[in-house]
Design a protein around this motif. Sequence first.
Motif, PDB file in Angstrom:
ATOM      1  N   ILE A  30      63.172  86.500 132.320  1.00 23.82           N
ATOM      2  CA  ILE A  30      62.326  85.948 131.250  1.00 23.82           C
ATOM      3  C   ILE A  30      61.874  84.539 131.607  1.00 23.82           C
ATOM      4  CG2 ILE A  30      62.374  85.149 128.852  1.00 23.82           C
ATOM      5  CD1 ILE A  30      64.182  87.606 128.278  1.00 23.82           C
ATOM      6  N   LEU A  31      62.774  83.710 132.114  1.00 22.12           N
ATOM      7  CA  LEU A  31      62.398  82.351 132.525  1.00 22.12           C
ATOM      8  C   LEU A  31      61.334  82.382 133.621  1.00 22.12           C
ATOM      9  CD1 LEU A  31      65.840  80.510 132.629  1.00 22.12           C
ATOM     10  CD2 LEU A  31      63.952  80.044 131.072  1.00 22.12           C
ATOM     11  N   ALA A  32      61.497  83.278 134.579  1.00 25.32           N
ATOM     12  CA  ALA A  32      60.540  83.370 135.684  1.00 25.32           C
ATOM     13  C   ALA A  32      59.173  83.831 135.196  1.00 25.32           C
ATOM     14  CB  ALA A  32      61.062  84.308 136.761  1.00 25.32           C
ATOM     15  N   LEU A  33      59.152  84.810 134.292  1.00 23.31           N
ATOM     16  CA  LEU A  33      57.866  85.283 133.768  1.00 23.31           C
ATOM     17  C   LEU A  33      57.156  84.193 132.974  1.00 23.31           C
ATOM     18  CD1 LEU A  33      58.787  88.918 132.731  1.00 23.31           C
ATOM     19  CD2 LEU A  33      57.212  88.219 134.544  1.00 23.31           C
ATOM     20  N   VAL A  34      57.905  83.467 132.156  1.00 26.49           N
ATOM     21  CA  VAL A  34      57.301  82.365 131.394  1.00 26.49           C
ATOM     22  C   VAL A  34      56.806  81.287 132.349  1.00 26.49           C
ATOM     23  CG1 VAL A  34      57.802  80.521 129.740  1.00 26.49           C
ATOM     24  CG2 VAL A  34      58.590  82.831 129.288  1.00 26.49           C
ATOM     25  N   ALA A  35      57.599  80.976 133.387  1.00 24.49           N
ATOM     26  CA  ALA A  35      57.215  79.944 134.349  1.00 24.49           C
ATOM     27  C   ALA A  35      55.990  80.347 135.162  1.00 24.49           C
ATOM     28  CB  ALA A  35      58.374  79.643 135.295  1.00 24.49           C
ATOM     29  N   ALA A  36      55.777  81.621 135.367  1.00 22.65           N
ATOM     30  CA  ALA A  36      54.642  82.077 136.171  1.00 22.65           C
ATOM     31  C   ALA A  36      53.378  82.261 135.345  1.00 22.65           C
ATOM     32  CB  ALA A  36      54.986  83.388 136.872  1.00 22.65           C
ATOM     33  N   VAL A  37      53.512  82.637 134.075  1.00 23.24           N
ATOM     34  CA  VAL A  37      52.336  83.002 133.285  1.00 23.24           C
ATOM     35  C   VAL A  37      51.809  81.854 132.423  1.00 23.24           C
ATOM     36  CG1 VAL A  37      51.524  84.549 131.472  1.00 23.24           C
ATOM     37  CG2 VAL A  37      52.945  85.434 133.296  1.00 23.24           C
TER      38      VAL A  37
END
Length: 145
Positions: A30-37
């Motif tokens: 979830i952190l990675a998806l938020v950081a990427a999008v």
Amino acid sequence: MGGYAAPAGAYSVPETAPRPSAYLGMLALILALVAAVVPAIVVGISAFEIGRVLPQGVSTTTTEDLSVLAPARDQVLWAELSFWAGTILGIAAIVVGILAIAKKRGRGAGIAALVIAVVGAVIFFIVLVSALAAGSAVGFSSYPA
């Protein structure tokens, strides 16, 4: 009452260990998806506006300081904030992803989080350059001759 008798003998079904929670891996993902999008969306909008307001761009050969960015200071601030927020979230995703992989708590999600967090930085800069170029093209076409 009929039924089956209790099994006789030494064999019994081994007890299965409870499966470890995949919480760490999912948190990292979830952190990675938020950081990427999210930062990519914010910087795309901000960079387009920066390019539209400053169609001539900023040259590194002039002796001017960064005061040329003053007409677009709000957009520059949003772009910078999205960069730092994405950096912090991406580093957090990488650290939590490594922990998830090492502790075997959501290993697949941890690996995916690691990949997405690293690729997120590339996505950010591609969106930044593309939106800045598109905004500059729109601003230049409406720039008085």
